[in-house]
Design an enzyme around this catalytic site. Structure first.
Site, PDB file in Angstrom:
ATOM      1  N   SER A  74      -8.198  -9.323  -4.104  1.00  0.00           N
ATOM      2  CA  SER A  74      -8.355  -7.962  -3.609  1.00  0.00           C
ATOM      3  C   SER A  74      -8.894  -7.994  -2.180  1.00  0.00           C
ATOM      4  O   SER A  74      -8.436  -8.788  -1.366  1.00  0.00           O
ATOM      5  CB  SER A  74      -9.275  -7.186  -4.552  1.00  0.00           C
ATOM      6  OG  SER A  74      -9.379  -5.841  -4.171  1.00  0.00           O
ATOM      7  N   SER A  75      -9.890  -7.197  -1.877  1.00  0.00           N
ATOM      8  CA  SER A  75     -10.412  -7.122  -0.513  1.00  0.00           C
ATOM      9  C   SER A  75     -11.779  -6.458  -0.527  1.00  0.00           C
ATOM     10  O   SER A  75     -12.066  -5.597  -1.371  1.00  0.00           O
ATOM     11  CB  SER A  75      -9.467  -6.317   0.375  1.00  0.00           C
ATOM     12  OG  SER A  75     -10.084  -6.015   1.606  1.00  0.00           O
ATOM     13  N   TYR A 132      -5.754   2.325   1.702  1.00  0.00           N
ATOM     14  CA  TYR A 132      -5.797   0.892   1.427  1.00  0.00           C
ATOM     15  C   TYR A 132      -6.992   0.536   0.544  1.00  0.00           C
ATOM     16  O   TYR A 132      -6.855  -0.188  -0.447  1.00  0.00           O
ATOM     17  CB  TYR A 132      -5.854   0.121   2.736  1.00  0.00           C
ATOM     18  CG  TYR A 132      -5.977  -1.368   2.576  1.00  0.00           C
ATOM     19  CD1 TYR A 132      -4.934  -2.112   2.054  1.00  0.00           C
ATOM     20  CD2 TYR A 132      -7.148  -2.021   2.959  1.00  0.00           C
ATOM     21  CE1 TYR A 132      -5.052  -3.485   1.907  1.00  0.00           C
ATOM     22  CE2 TYR A 132      -7.270  -3.389   2.811  1.00  0.00           C
ATOM     23  CZ  TYR A 132      -6.221  -4.118   2.286  1.00  0.00           C
ATOM     24  OH  TYR A 132      -6.342  -5.477   2.136  1.00  0.00           O
ATOM     25  N   LYS A 175      -7.243  -1.152  -3.422  1.00  0.00           N
ATOM     26  CA  LYS A 175      -8.019  -2.328  -3.793  1.00  0.00           C
ATOM     27  C   LYS A 175      -9.009  -2.007  -4.908  1.00  0.00           C
ATOM     28  O   LYS A 175      -9.234  -2.817  -5.815  1.00  0.00           O
ATOM     29  CB  LYS A 175      -8.751  -2.875  -2.569  1.00  0.00           C
ATOM     30  CG  LYS A 175      -7.824  -3.421  -1.500  1.00  0.00           C
ATOM     31  CD  LYS A 175      -6.973  -4.565  -2.039  1.00  0.00           C
ATOM     32  CE  LYS A 175      -6.123  -5.182  -0.949  1.00  0.00           C
ATOM     33  NZ  LYS A 175      -5.402  -6.374  -1.421  1.00  0.00           N
ATOM     34  N   VAL A 222     -10.216 -13.238   6.673  1.00  0.00           N
ATOM     35  CA  VAL A 222      -9.930 -14.664   6.528  1.00  0.00           C
ATOM     36  C   VAL A 222      -8.985 -15.094   7.645  1.00  0.00           C
ATOM     37  O   VAL A 222      -8.037 -14.376   7.982  1.00  0.00           O
ATOM     38  CB  VAL A 222      -9.300 -14.979   5.151  1.00  0.00           C
ATOM     39  CG1 VAL A 222      -9.029 -16.475   5.019  1.00  0.00           C
ATOM     40  CG2 VAL A 222     -10.207 -14.511   4.020  1.00  0.00           C
ATOM     41  N   THR A 249      -6.137 -16.373   8.690  1.00  0.00           N
ATOM     42  CA  THR A 249      -4.782 -16.723   8.276  1.00  0.00           C
ATOM     43  C   THR A 249      -3.810 -16.384   9.401  1.00  0.00           C
ATOM     44  O   THR A 249      -4.185 -15.805  10.423  1.00  0.00           O
ATOM     45  CB  THR A 249      -4.379 -15.931   7.015  1.00  0.00           C
ATOM     46  OG1 THR A 249      -4.395 -14.533   7.332  1.00  0.00           O
ATOM     47  CG2 THR A 249      -5.330 -16.212   5.871  1.00  0.00           C
TER      48      THR A 249
END
Length: 270
Positions: free
Chosen positions: A159-160, A173, A177, A207, A209
Protein backbone atom coordinates in the site's frame (compact mmCIF):
# COMPACT_ATOMS: atom_id res chain seq x y z
CA UNK A 1 14.33 -18.96 16.78
CA UNK A 2 13.67 -18.37 13.04
CA UNK A 3 16.82 -17.77 11.01
CA UNK A 4 14.84 -16.06 8.24
CA UNK A 5 16.20 -18.46 5.63
CA UNK A 6 12.52 -18.74 4.73
CA UNK A 7 12.94 -15.50 2.78
CA UNK A 8 14.18 -17.76 0.02
CA UNK A 9 10.93 -18.77 -1.72
CA UNK A 10 12.69 -20.79 -4.40
CA UNK A 11 10.51 -22.37 -7.05
CA UNK A 12 7.50 -20.10 -6.80
CA UNK A 13 5.86 -18.30 -9.71
CA UNK A 14 4.84 -14.64 -9.85
CA UNK A 15 2.32 -12.66 -11.86
CA UNK A 16 3.64 -9.12 -12.12
CA UNK A 17 1.15 -6.68 -13.62
CA UNK A 18 2.41 -3.29 -14.73
CA UNK A 19 5.81 -3.92 -13.16
CA UNK A 20 9.01 -2.29 -14.28
CA UNK A 21 11.41 -4.78 -12.69
CA UNK A 22 11.32 -8.19 -11.05
CA UNK A 23 14.07 -10.71 -10.26
CA UNK A 24 14.49 -14.17 -8.80
CA UNK A 25 11.14 -15.75 -9.62
CA UNK A 26 9.15 -17.66 -12.18
CA UNK A 27 7.01 -14.76 -13.28
CA UNK A 28 3.96 -13.84 -15.32
CA UNK A 29 4.87 -10.27 -16.26
CA UNK A 30 1.78 -8.20 -16.97
CA UNK A 31 1.59 -4.89 -18.80
CA UNK A 32 -1.39 -2.77 -19.78
CA UNK A 33 -0.34 -0.57 -22.70
CA UNK A 34 2.18 -0.07 -25.47
CA UNK A 35 3.97 2.48 -23.27
CA UNK A 36 4.83 -0.19 -20.69
CA UNK A 37 5.43 -3.11 -23.07
CA UNK A 38 9.17 -2.57 -23.48
CA UNK A 39 9.71 -2.48 -19.72
CA UNK A 40 7.75 -5.69 -19.40
CA UNK A 41 9.90 -7.30 -22.09
CA UNK A 42 13.01 -6.16 -20.22
CA UNK A 43 11.66 -7.80 -17.06
CA UNK A 44 11.09 -11.08 -18.88
CA UNK A 45 14.63 -11.03 -20.26
CA UNK A 46 16.14 -10.36 -16.82
CA UNK A 47 14.12 -13.15 -15.24
CA UNK A 48 15.14 -15.66 -17.90
CA UNK A 49 18.77 -14.52 -17.69
CA UNK A 50 18.66 -15.46 -14.01
CA UNK A 51 17.53 -18.96 -14.86
CA UNK A 52 13.81 -18.58 -14.08
CA UNK A 53 10.80 -18.93 -16.35
CA UNK A 54 8.57 -16.04 -17.43
CA UNK A 55 5.47 -15.29 -19.49
CA UNK A 56 4.37 -11.94 -20.91
CA UNK A 57 0.69 -11.07 -20.46
CA UNK A 58 -1.19 -7.96 -21.58
CA UNK A 59 -4.25 -7.32 -19.41
CA UNK A 60 -5.66 -4.63 -17.14
CA UNK A 61 -6.90 -5.44 -13.65
CA UNK A 62 -9.21 -2.43 -13.97
CA UNK A 63 -11.12 -4.47 -16.56
CA UNK A 64 -12.72 -7.42 -14.78
CA UNK A 65 -13.10 -9.26 -18.09
CA UNK A 66 -9.30 -9.34 -18.54
CA UNK A 67 -8.42 -10.63 -15.06
CA UNK A 68 -8.93 -14.25 -16.09
CA UNK A 69 -6.05 -13.86 -18.56
CA UNK A 70 -3.69 -13.09 -15.67
CA UNK A 71 -4.89 -16.04 -13.62
CA UNK A 72 -4.72 -18.41 -16.59
CA UNK A 73 -1.15 -17.31 -17.29
CA UNK A 74 -0.16 -18.01 -13.68
CA UNK A 75 -1.73 -21.46 -13.78
CA UNK A 76 0.09 -22.17 -17.04
CA UNK A 77 3.39 -21.23 -15.41
CA UNK A 78 2.68 -23.00 -12.12
CA UNK A 79 4.24 -26.41 -11.66
CA UNK A 80 1.60 -27.63 -9.22
CA UNK A 81 -1.57 -26.04 -10.62
CA UNK A 82 -1.87 -23.77 -7.58
CA UNK A 83 -1.33 -20.10 -6.84
CA UNK A 84 0.43 -19.69 -3.52
CA UNK A 85 0.98 -15.97 -3.14
CA UNK A 86 -0.97 -12.91 -4.24
CA UNK A 87 0.73 -9.56 -3.86
CA UNK A 88 -1.31 -6.49 -4.73
CA UNK A 89 1.27 -3.86 -5.51
CA UNK A 90 -0.35 -0.63 -6.68
CA UNK A 91 2.01 2.30 -6.57
CA UNK A 92 3.76 4.03 -9.44
CA UNK A 93 6.40 5.53 -7.14
CA UNK A 94 6.97 2.76 -4.61
CA UNK A 95 7.21 -0.44 -6.67
CA UNK A 96 9.50 -3.08 -5.23
CA UNK A 97 12.12 -5.54 -6.39
CA UNK A 98 11.83 -8.89 -4.69
CA UNK A 99 15.48 -9.50 -5.44
CA UNK A 100 16.07 -11.49 -2.25
CA UNK A 101 13.27 -13.97 -2.84
CA UNK A 102 12.25 -16.54 -5.38
CA UNK A 103 8.43 -16.54 -5.43
CA UNK A 104 6.62 -19.79 -6.32
CA UNK A 105 3.12 -19.08 -7.57
CA UNK A 106 2.47 -15.45 -6.88
CA UNK A 107 0.20 -12.88 -8.45
CA UNK A 108 1.64 -9.42 -8.09
CA UNK A 109 -0.17 -6.35 -9.27
CA UNK A 110 1.77 -3.15 -9.65
CA UNK A 111 -0.44 -1.46 -12.22
CA UNK A 112 -1.33 1.70 -10.37
CA UNK A 113 -2.79 5.14 -10.50
CA UNK A 114 -1.55 7.82 -8.14
CA UNK A 115 -2.39 11.20 -9.64
CA UNK A 116 -2.37 14.02 -7.10
CA UNK A 117 -5.36 16.36 -7.14
CA UNK A 118 -6.69 18.77 -4.55
CA UNK A 119 -10.36 18.41 -3.70
CA UNK A 120 -11.40 21.22 -6.04
CA UNK A 121 -9.58 19.43 -8.87
CA UNK A 122 -11.09 15.97 -8.34
CA UNK A 123 -13.18 14.81 -11.26
CA UNK A 124 -15.49 11.84 -11.58
CA UNK A 125 -13.11 10.35 -14.14
CA UNK A 126 -10.12 10.63 -11.79
CA UNK A 127 -12.14 9.02 -9.01
CA UNK A 128 -13.38 6.19 -11.23
CA UNK A 129 -10.04 5.32 -12.81
CA UNK A 130 -8.23 5.25 -9.45
CA UNK A 131 -10.81 3.09 -7.72
CA UNK A 132 -11.10 0.78 -10.72
CA UNK A 133 -7.35 0.12 -10.75
CA UNK A 134 -6.42 0.38 -7.07
CA UNK A 135 -9.50 -1.11 -5.40
CA UNK A 136 -11.75 -2.96 -7.83
CA UNK A 137 -8.72 -4.59 -9.45
CA UNK A 138 -7.32 -6.31 -6.36
CA UNK A 139 -10.79 -7.32 -5.16
CA UNK A 140 -11.69 -9.14 -8.35
CA UNK A 141 -8.18 -10.48 -8.97
CA UNK A 142 -8.17 -12.04 -5.51
CA UNK A 143 -11.68 -13.41 -6.03
CA UNK A 144 -10.51 -15.04 -9.26
CA UNK A 145 -7.41 -16.51 -7.60
CA UNK A 146 -9.07 -17.97 -4.49
CA UNK A 147 -10.38 -21.14 -6.20
CA UNK A 148 -6.78 -21.90 -7.21
CA UNK A 149 -4.85 -20.74 -4.15
CA UNK A 150 -2.97 -23.31 -2.11
CA UNK A 151 -3.50 -24.00 1.58
CA UNK A 152 -1.13 -21.78 3.50
CA UNK A 153 -1.28 -19.14 0.79
CA UNK A 154 -0.28 -15.52 1.24
CA UNK A 155 -1.98 -12.30 0.21
CA UNK A 156 0.02 -9.08 0.66
CA UNK A 157 -0.92 -5.54 -0.28
CA UNK A 158 1.91 -3.11 -0.94
CA UNK A 159 0.00 0.00 0.00
CA UNK A 160 1.34 3.46 0.85
CA UNK A 161 1.88 5.86 3.73
CA UNK A 162 -0.71 7.99 1.92
CA UNK A 163 -3.39 5.79 3.50
CA UNK A 164 -2.77 7.45 6.89
CA UNK A 165 -0.57 10.52 6.52
CA UNK A 166 -3.20 12.85 5.09
CA UNK A 167 -1.00 14.32 2.36
CA UNK A 168 -2.54 17.29 0.58
CA UNK A 169 -3.64 16.46 -2.95
CA UNK A 170 -4.23 12.78 -2.23
CA UNK A 171 -7.98 12.76 -1.55
CA UNK A 172 -8.63 9.95 -3.99
CA UNK A 173 -5.28 8.16 -3.99
CA UNK A 174 -5.09 8.05 -0.19
CA UNK A 175 -8.65 6.73 -0.04
CA UNK A 176 -7.77 3.83 -2.35
CA UNK A 177 -4.84 2.91 -0.14
CA UNK A 178 -7.01 3.01 2.98
CA UNK A 179 -9.42 0.72 1.14
CA UNK A 180 -6.56 -1.73 0.58
CA UNK A 181 -5.89 -1.82 4.33
CA UNK A 182 -9.58 -2.49 4.97
CA UNK A 183 -9.59 -5.37 2.48
CA UNK A 184 -6.61 -6.92 4.26
CA UNK A 185 -8.42 -6.89 7.62
CA UNK A 186 -11.64 -8.28 6.15
CA UNK A 187 -9.97 -11.00 4.09
CA UNK A 188 -7.83 -12.08 7.03
CA UNK A 189 -11.07 -13.12 8.71
CA UNK A 190 -12.83 -14.48 5.62
CA UNK A 191 -9.92 -16.51 4.26
CA UNK A 192 -8.06 -17.45 7.43
CA UNK A 193 -9.58 -20.62 8.82
CA UNK A 194 -11.41 -21.50 5.61
CA UNK A 195 -8.34 -21.40 3.35
CA UNK A 196 -5.42 -21.15 5.81
CA UNK A 197 -4.45 -17.89 4.09
CA UNK A 198 -2.83 -14.87 5.73
CA UNK A 199 -3.54 -11.35 4.45
CA UNK A 200 -1.36 -8.37 5.33
CA UNK A 201 -0.24 -4.92 4.16
CA UNK A 202 3.15 -3.29 3.86
CA UNK A 203 2.94 0.50 3.72
CA UNK A 204 6.14 2.25 2.65
CA UNK A 205 6.78 5.92 2.25
CA UNK A 206 8.80 7.22 -0.73
CA UNK A 207 11.13 4.61 -2.23
CA UNK A 208 14.01 5.19 -4.67
CA UNK A 209 12.65 3.37 -7.70
CA UNK A 210 12.62 4.15 -11.41
CA UNK A 211 9.20 5.72 -10.96
CA UNK A 212 10.51 8.05 -8.28
CA UNK A 213 13.32 9.21 -10.55
CA UNK A 214 10.83 9.81 -13.36
CA UNK A 215 8.46 11.89 -11.22
CA UNK A 216 8.50 15.63 -11.86
CA UNK A 217 10.76 18.02 -9.98
CA UNK A 218 7.85 19.82 -8.29
CA UNK A 219 6.53 16.57 -6.80
CA UNK A 220 9.91 15.68 -5.35
CA UNK A 221 10.31 19.23 -4.03
CA UNK A 222 6.92 19.02 -2.34
CA UNK A 223 7.93 15.70 -0.76
CA UNK A 224 11.22 17.02 0.63
CA UNK A 225 9.88 18.27 4.01
CA UNK A 226 8.28 14.86 4.59
CA UNK A 227 11.51 13.09 3.69
CA UNK A 228 13.57 15.31 6.00
CA UNK A 229 11.19 14.56 8.87
CA UNK A 230 11.56 10.77 8.56
CA UNK A 231 12.67 9.57 12.03
CA UNK A 232 14.86 6.68 10.87
CA UNK A 233 16.93 8.88 8.55
CA UNK A 234 16.42 11.99 6.43
CA UNK A 235 16.23 10.08 3.16
CA UNK A 236 13.83 8.10 1.03
CA UNK A 237 13.85 4.34 1.34
CA UNK A 238 15.91 2.05 -0.85
CA UNK A 239 14.30 -1.01 -2.38
CA UNK A 240 16.44 -3.16 -0.08
CA UNK A 241 14.70 -1.53 2.90
CA UNK A 242 11.29 -2.79 1.80
CA UNK A 243 11.53 -5.92 -0.34
CA UNK A 244 12.69 -8.29 2.43
CA UNK A 245 9.70 -7.27 4.56
CA UNK A 246 7.25 -8.18 1.80
CA UNK A 247 9.14 -11.41 1.18
CA UNK A 248 9.00 -12.24 4.89
CA UNK A 249 5.21 -11.96 4.92
CA UNK A 250 5.13 -14.53 2.11
CA UNK A 251 7.02 -17.13 4.12
CA UNK A 252 5.98 -19.75 6.65
CA UNK A 253 7.78 -17.71 9.34
CA UNK A 254 4.92 -15.17 9.04
CA UNK A 255 2.17 -17.76 9.53
CA UNK A 256 0.87 -16.11 12.75
CA UNK A 257 0.69 -12.60 11.27
CA UNK A 258 -2.54 -11.69 9.49
CA UNK A 259 -4.81 -8.68 9.15
CA UNK A 260 -1.88 -6.43 9.97
CA UNK A 261 -0.20 -3.36 8.45
CA UNK A 262 3.60 -3.37 8.53
CA UNK A 263 4.54 0.31 8.40
CA UNK A 264 7.80 0.18 6.50
CA UNK A 265 8.22 3.94 6.26
CA UNK A 266 11.09 4.83 8.54
CA UNK A 267 8.75 5.90 11.34
CA UNK A 268 6.61 8.44 9.42
CA UNK A 269 3.71 6.85 11.28
CA UNK A 270 3.11 3.71 13.35
Amino acid sequence: MPNFQGLDLTGKTAIVTGASRQRGANVVVNFTSANSKQRAIDVVQKIEANGSRSILCQASVANVKEISQIVDAALQLSQNGKIDIVIHKYDPLFSLLFHQARMLTMTTNSAALGVDANLDEVTEELFQTHFDTNVKGPIFLTKAVIPHIAKGGRVVFVSSAAARLGVAGQTVYGATKAANESCARVWAKELGQSHEITVNCVNPGPVATDQWQESDDQFRKDMQPLIESTPAAARIAEVDDIAPLVAFLCTDDARWTTGSVLCANGGLYN
